[in-house]
Design a protein around this motif. Structure first.
Motif, short mmCIF file in Angstrom:
data_model
loop_
_atom_site.label_atom_id
_atom_site.label_comp_id
_atom_site.label_asym_id
_atom_site.label_seq_id
_atom_site.Cartn_x
_atom_site.Cartn_y
_atom_site.Cartn_z
N THR A 1 0.82 -1.21 0.00
CA THR A 1 0.00 0.00 0.00
C THR A 1 0.85 1.26 0.00
O THR A 1 0.41 2.31 -0.47
CB THR A 1 -0.93 0.02 1.23
OG1 THR A 1 -0.17 -0.21 2.42
CG2 THR A 1 -1.99 -1.08 1.11
N ASP A 2 2.10 1.17 0.50
CA ASP A 2 2.98 2.33 0.49
C ASP A 2 3.52 2.63 -0.91
O ASP A 2 4.18 3.64 -1.12
CB ASP A 2 4.14 2.15 1.48
CG ASP A 2 4.96 0.90 1.21
OD1 ASP A 2 4.51 0.04 0.42
OD2 ASP A 2 6.06 0.78 1.78
N GLN A 3 3.23 1.75 -1.87
CA GLN A 3 3.69 1.94 -3.25
C GLN A 3 2.57 2.43 -4.17
O GLN A 3 2.76 2.54 -5.38
CB GLN A 3 4.23 0.62 -3.79
CG GLN A 3 5.59 0.22 -3.24
CD GLN A 3 6.70 1.03 -3.88
OE1 GLN A 3 6.77 1.17 -5.10
NE2 GLN A 3 7.59 1.57 -3.07
N MET A 4 1.40 2.75 -3.61
CA MET A 4 0.25 3.08 -4.45
C MET A 4 0.54 4.23 -5.42
O MET A 4 0.19 4.15 -6.61
CB MET A 4 -0.97 3.43 -3.60
CG MET A 4 -2.21 3.71 -4.45
SD MET A 4 -3.74 3.89 -3.50
CE MET A 4 -3.43 5.44 -2.65
N PHE A 5 1.19 5.28 -4.95
CA PHE A 5 1.47 6.42 -5.83
C PHE A 5 2.29 5.97 -7.04
O PHE A 5 1.97 6.30 -8.18
CB PHE A 5 2.22 7.51 -5.06
CG PHE A 5 2.57 8.72 -5.88
CD1 PHE A 5 1.70 9.79 -5.97
CD2 PHE A 5 3.76 8.79 -6.59
CE1 PHE A 5 2.01 10.91 -6.75
CE2 PHE A 5 4.08 9.90 -7.35
CZ PHE A 5 3.20 10.96 -7.43
N ASN A 6 3.35 5.21 -6.79
CA ASN A 6 4.22 4.77 -7.88
C ASN A 6 3.47 3.91 -8.89
O ASN A 6 3.65 4.04 -10.10
CB ASN A 6 5.41 3.99 -7.32
CG ASN A 6 6.34 4.86 -6.50
OD1 ASN A 6 6.16 6.07 -6.41
ND2 ASN A 6 7.33 4.24 -5.88
N ARG B 1 -2.63 -0.12 -22.80
CA ARG B 1 -3.73 -0.33 -21.85
C ARG B 1 -3.20 -0.14 -20.44
O ARG B 1 -2.14 -0.66 -20.09
CB ARG B 1 -4.30 -1.74 -22.01
CG ARG B 1 -5.48 -2.03 -21.08
CD ARG B 1 -6.07 -3.41 -21.34
NE ARG B 1 -5.13 -4.47 -21.01
CZ ARG B 1 -5.36 -5.76 -21.24
NH1 ARG B 1 -6.49 -6.13 -21.83
NH2 ARG B 1 -4.48 -6.68 -20.91
N ALA B 2 -3.93 0.61 -19.63
CA ALA B 2 -3.49 0.91 -18.28
C ALA B 2 -3.45 -0.36 -17.43
O ALA B 2 -4.40 -1.14 -17.41
CB ALA B 2 -4.41 1.94 -17.63
N GLN B 3 -2.34 -0.55 -16.72
CA GLN B 3 -2.21 -1.72 -15.86
C GLN B 3 -3.16 -1.65 -14.67
O GLN B 3 -3.57 -0.56 -14.25
CB GLN B 3 -0.77 -1.83 -15.34
CG GLN B 3 -0.38 -0.70 -14.40
CD GLN B 3 1.07 -0.76 -13.95
OE1 GLN B 3 1.85 -1.54 -14.47
NE2 GLN B 3 1.43 0.05 -12.97
N GLN B 4 -3.51 -2.81 -14.14
CA GLN B 4 -4.24 -2.88 -12.88
C GLN B 4 -3.23 -2.80 -11.75
O GLN B 4 -2.10 -3.30 -11.87
CB GLN B 4 -5.03 -4.18 -12.80
CG GLN B 4 -5.93 -4.44 -14.00
CD GLN B 4 -6.88 -3.29 -14.28
OE1 GLN B 4 -7.63 -2.88 -13.40
NE2 GLN B 4 -6.85 -2.76 -15.50
N CYS B 5 -3.60 -2.18 -10.65
CA CYS B 5 -2.70 -1.99 -9.52
C CYS B 5 -3.17 -2.88 -8.36
O CYS B 5 -4.25 -2.67 -7.82
CB CYS B 5 -2.68 -0.53 -9.08
SG CYS B 5 -2.16 0.60 -10.40
N PHE B 6 -2.37 -3.85 -8.01
CA PHE B 6 -2.70 -4.84 -6.99
C PHE B 6 -1.93 -4.47 -5.73
O PHE B 6 -0.72 -4.62 -5.67
CB PHE B 6 -2.28 -6.23 -7.47
CG PHE B 6 -3.18 -7.34 -7.02
CD1 PHE B 6 -3.20 -7.74 -5.69
CD2 PHE B 6 -3.99 -8.00 -7.92
CE1 PHE B 6 -4.01 -8.77 -5.27
CE2 PHE B 6 -4.81 -9.05 -7.52
CZ PHE B 6 -4.82 -9.43 -6.19
N LEU B 7 -2.65 -3.94 -4.74
CA LEU B 7 -2.01 -3.42 -3.53
C LEU B 7 -2.14 -4.41 -2.38
O LEU B 7 -3.24 -4.80 -2.00
CB LEU B 7 -2.64 -2.08 -3.14
CG LEU B 7 -2.52 -0.99 -4.22
CD1 LEU B 7 -3.37 0.21 -3.86
CD2 LEU B 7 -1.08 -0.57 -4.40
N MET B 8 -0.98 -4.79 -1.86
CA MET B 8 -0.94 -5.78 -0.79
C MET B 8 -0.86 -5.10 0.57
O MET B 8 -0.27 -4.03 0.70
CB MET B 8 0.28 -6.69 -0.97
CG MET B 8 0.41 -7.29 -2.37
SD MET B 8 -1.07 -8.19 -2.90
CE MET B 8 -1.16 -9.45 -1.62
N PRO B 9 -1.45 -5.72 1.60
CA PRO B 9 -1.38 -5.13 2.95
C PRO B 9 0.04 -5.18 3.49
O PRO B 9 0.86 -6.02 3.09
CB PRO B 9 -2.32 -6.02 3.78
CG PRO B 9 -2.35 -7.32 3.05
CD PRO B 9 -2.21 -6.99 1.59
#
Length: 278
Positions: A190-195, A209-217
């Motif tokens: 989650t601390d990488q969301m901006f990047n 095509r825009a990538q999907q962003c998979f945010l881990m806890p």
């Protein structure tokens, strides 16, 4: 290949903080076409810990469904240092230090992910060909104001603490990685969301095509207060002796036991519910 509701839940809900955009990701999964899963790591240190394993387990689940992992060794960005979640500029490493750490990292990564369904690439494959004109062209796509919206940058700027120009380049370089490998899904904490979102935006700018962003806890460390980190000495290393790992886990505050089981094991949900009630 159409996934059952239980399989979809396991992939998209258990041990997952957020998916941007969840509906789009589920649609891609249900189409059954192999997805290019991007996982990048900066070998700034030679070891990985259980906090890293949270994301690696999710990658392995998707590999087992036939999707392809593209593992990016950040041999350029590691020399810059990403300050996400930190309050100060990180020291720069030499290329030799980075490459030594990378070999140690890869050995440990493949304890979790399937080596046969993973492609390892190095950023130098594309950044080694970058000219100054390429760098300027990349920086011209975003503004300083946009980057100062990132929490760690905003905090340091407000407190008049230094932010190196190279640090502002970090999200751009990580974003270009997504363009270089034509990523379908990028994984990060989650601390990488901006990047990850910068990568999504840059892909659209460059006709992909825009990538999907998979945010881990973020896994809480053994101190029960801060995220697991070697620098905070609250980590459980992947290659530590079993007795040492057991001792560290036993020191974990009881309130975090369930999350460890949820993120790091395949324990059934009924078992997790029983733990929560006890």
């Amino acid at each position: 290949m159409t996934l059952s509701p239980d399989e979809l839940w396991r992939i998209t809900q258990r041990g997952v903080s957020n998916i941007i955009v969840r509906e789009e990701f589920v649609k891609l999964l249900q189409e059954g076409k192999p997805l290019r899963l991007k996982m990048g790591f900066d070998p700034s240190r030679p070891d990985i810990h259980l906090g890293h394993v949270v994301g690696l387990r999710k990658l392995r689940q998707l590999q087992d469904l036939g999707h392809q992992l593209i593992l990016i060794v950040g041999d350029w960005t590691a020399q810059i240092g990403d300050p996400s979640g930190r309050s100060a500029t990180r020291p720069m490493l030499t290329h030799e230090e980075v490459m030594e750490n990378a070999q140690s990292y890869l050995r440990q990564f493949f304890k979790v992910v399937d080596r046969d369904r993973a492609q390892v690439v190095y950023q130098s494959e594309w950044f080694g060909k970058f000219s100054l004109a390429d760098v300027i062209g990349l920086t011209g796509r975003f503004t300083v104001a946009q980057f100062l919206e990132r929490d760690d940058f905003a905090k340091r700027f407000a407190e008049h603490r230094p932010i190196a120009i190279t640090e502002l380049l970090y999200p751009l370089l990580q974003a270009y990685d997504s363009v270089a490998i034509q990523s379908d899904v990028e994984f990060g904490g989650t601390d990488q969301m901006f990047n990850l979102l910068v990568g999504r935006e840059l892909q659209e700018m460059m006709g992909q095509r825009a990538q999907q962003c998979f945010l881990m806890p973020i896994l809480v460390g053994t101190d029960g207060v801060q995220k697991m980190s070697k620098s905070l000495d609250n980590y459980v290393g992947v290659e530590e002796a079993p007795d040492d790992m057991f001792g560290k886990i036993m020191s974990l505050p009881d309130e975090f036991i369930v999350s460890y089981f949820e993120y790091l094991t395949d324990a059934p949900e009924t078992e997790l519910e029983d733990m929560s009630r006890s």
